[in-house]
Design a protein around this motif. Structure first.
Motif, mmCIF file in Angstrom:
data_model
loop_
_atom_site.group_PDB
_atom_site.id
_atom_site.type_symbol
_atom_site.label_atom_id
_atom_site.label_comp_id
_atom_site.label_asym_id
_atom_site.label_seq_id
_atom_site.Cartn_x
_atom_site.Cartn_y
_atom_site.Cartn_z
ATOM 1 N N THR A 243 0.831 -1.197 0.000
ATOM 2 C CA THR A 243 0.000 0.000 0.000
ATOM 3 C C THR A 243 0.874 1.258 0.000
ATOM 4 O O THR A 243 0.549 2.249 -0.646
ATOM 5 N N ALA B 250 -4.709 -5.426 1.096
ATOM 6 C CA ALA B 250 -4.464 -4.007 0.830
ATOM 7 C C ALA B 250 -5.587 -3.413 -0.012
ATOM 8 O O ALA B 250 -6.045 -2.291 0.234
ATOM 9 N N ILE C 280 -6.397 0.475 -1.355
ATOM 10 C CA ILE C 280 -4.962 0.522 -1.653
ATOM 11 C C ILE C 280 -4.459 1.967 -1.640
ATOM 12 O O ILE C 280 -5.149 2.867 -2.100
#
Lengths: 235, 300
Positions: free
Chosen positions: B26, B238, B243
């Protein structure tokens, strides 16, 4: 102070600047006017090193900067207020100002400069804990200029500070620009589409067309130049 | 009830490992909008490094806690160097290329790394020593929560707090946030963006390697391919969380960990992945930006 010598800048294969030369002396306000897509923003981005020129040279205080990385150019004392303000939307007003002073270590003076900015723009003081993205257009422009001042630049590059703002805000912003020039002896390189306004505050001006500088003269002569009056002042 | 608590804690442990890996995905995505597919391999390399170091150290007859600490430390440093190098070799030259090129480069890097470990090591599963001690005070609870799990959970919590402080309070953390929000503007205020990107890769790799060491100690075996599966799961976590968002990655990881844990416990372990991915699809249908993701408009 700043000497742009015959630069040619490209985006891929497209040439945006052709043989552009500009000189700025210490303490001046100079302006670069021209239509949309003439290459004004590219000129500033070349000076700041974001889109470095492919050919030609740029000198600042006698030092060649055309091959330097943007962060080193900032550290020499050139700050830019880019077109569209480019406030960090999720950082607070205070953090945005702090980012402006990223390369400085003199905590005491940074604090003092912030106080100075809050005096200059009391609105920003009220909104100091608010994310930058929630500010109005005019407030964002004030913040963008303030962020640039936080670097204590010797040369301030301003890209269309009047864009999309109400006339009363524009006047306020231009007052501040002249004030910064007068009080801090900051040299100012102003890019504008609003030629009338720009030529009124500037000492000298350049006219740009299709990536070339076509006219360069004192602001006063430009205001009375027939070609300029017709093409850019709408008279 | 006890069974529920066991599954809950199991999910928490699993989630914290996912979180350690997902943070790297991320953060890198937030800064250069790249899915770093080689990230799972960094985690795998972390585990292998720790295995090699612990084997050597145990020959020297050190005590297990010292072995664990030193092996983790070396694994973190070594993997960080890998993360740093991968960025310089595979992504930096493509910084201005179309995004797809960098993505292909990431996939290539991933394949290169696990094949390299396959050739340099072996394709077999290797036993991984658990050097984490059994704590006395954990004995009454050991049937639902092991000492190893406690160490995993504690370490992860500490790492996350440190990372939060790094991003929130330090100069480099502010530079990271600014770069994530507007890279060109970050350059215009004097941030050395290349350095910020390198630091991001190093930090992400360090946490992934730590995750690798911890989970290998818990499971007890590793092979060259563990990075792929763990990488995909952490990537899902994520995306689930949104994200580009650091708290999102942590939340997504725990949600995924619990989903898997409960699915395994109440349905069947065969359905672990099925539930995880069903959950992902549902989240993406109803909240495309992820749980904590910002549905930002494309920058003009």
């Amino acid at each position: 102070m700043l000497e742009v010598k015959n630069i040619e800048t490209f985006y891929g294969n497209i040439q945006a600047l052709k043989d552009v030369s500009i000189q700025v002396s210490e303490g001046e306000i100079i302006t670069l006017i021209g239509a949309n897509g003439a290459g004004k923003t590219t000129t500033l981005m070349s000076i700041s090193g974001i889109v470095p020129p492919r050919f030609g040279e740029i000198y600042f205080m006698g030092k060649p900067i055309h091959k330097m990385s943007p962060n080193n150019i900032v550290s020499l004392g050139i700050s830019q207020v880019p077109e569209g303000r480019r406030i960090f939307p999720y950082l607070t007003v205070l953090e945005n100002l702090d980012m402006g002073a990223f390369l400085r270590n003199d905590t005491e003076n940074i604090k003092r400069d912030m106080e100075y900015i809050f005096e200059l723009f009391p609105l920003l003081a009220q909104r100091r804990r608010q994310p930058g993205g929630t500010l109005s257009g005019g407030e964002q422009q004030m913040l963008a200029i303030s962020r640039a001042i936080m670097a204590r630049p010797r040369l301030l590059l301003l890209d269309e500070p009047s864009l999309g703002l109400a006339p009363i805000i524009i006047r306020q912003i231009f007052d501040i620009i002249t004030k910064i020039n007068r009080e801090n002896k900051t040299t100012i390189f102003l890019v504008e589409q609003n030629a009338n306004l720009a030529l009124k505050v500037a000492n000298r001006g350049y006219v740009m067309e299709n990536g070339r500088i076509t006219i360069s003269d004192s602001a006063q002569s430009l205001l009375s130049n027939d070609k300029v009056r017709k093409a850019y002042l709408g008279l | 009830m006890e069974y529920f608590v066991e599954l809950f804690l199991g999910g928490l442990t699993r989630g914290s490992i996912y979180a350690l890996i997902a943070l790297g995905y991320t953060m890198v995505y937030g800064i250069i909008q790249l899915i770093n597919f080689a990230h799972g391999e960094i985690y795998m390399i972390g585990a292998f490094t720790a295995l090699i170091i612990s084997s050597v150290l145990s020959l020297l007859g050190l005590n297990t806690i010292a072995i664990f600490v030193i092996a983790s430390f070396v694994a973190v440093i070594y993997s960080s160097a890998y993360g740093f190098t991968v960025e310089k070799i595979a992504y930096k030259p493509l910084r201005h290329a179309p995004r797809l090129s960098a993505l292909i480069s990431a996939i290539g890097m991933s394949m290169f790394l696990y094949n390299y470990v396959l050739l340099a090591q072996t394709s077999d599963f290797l036993p991984f020593p658990n050097n984490i001690p059994e704590f006395k005070f954990m004995e009454p609870y050991s049937h639902i929560f092991s000492s190893t799990e406690l160490v995993i959970l504690t370490t992860t919590t500490v790492v996350m707090i440190l990372l939060g402080l790094l991003i929130k309070c330090t100069r480099i953390g502010k530079a990271m946030r600014a770069t994530a929000q507007d890279r060109d503007m970050a350059m215009l205020v004097g941030i050395d963006v290349n350095r910020v990107i390198s630091v991001t890769f190093v930090v992400g790799s360090a946490t992934a390697a730590l995750g690798g060491v911890l989970i290998a100690s818990h499971i007890g075996q590793i092979n060259y391919f563990i990075g792929f599966i763990a990488g995909i799961k952490a990537f899902v976590a994520a995306v689930l969380g949104g994200i580009g968002s650091v708290p999102g990655a942590v939340l997504g990881s725990f949600v995924l960990g619990w989903t898997e844990s409960f699915a395994t416990g109440y349905v069947s372990s065969d359905y672990e992945d099925v539930f995880a991915f069903i959950f992902l699809v549902l989240i993406l249908i109803f909240r495309p930006a992820g749980i904590l993701g910002r549905s930002t408009a494309e920058k003009v």
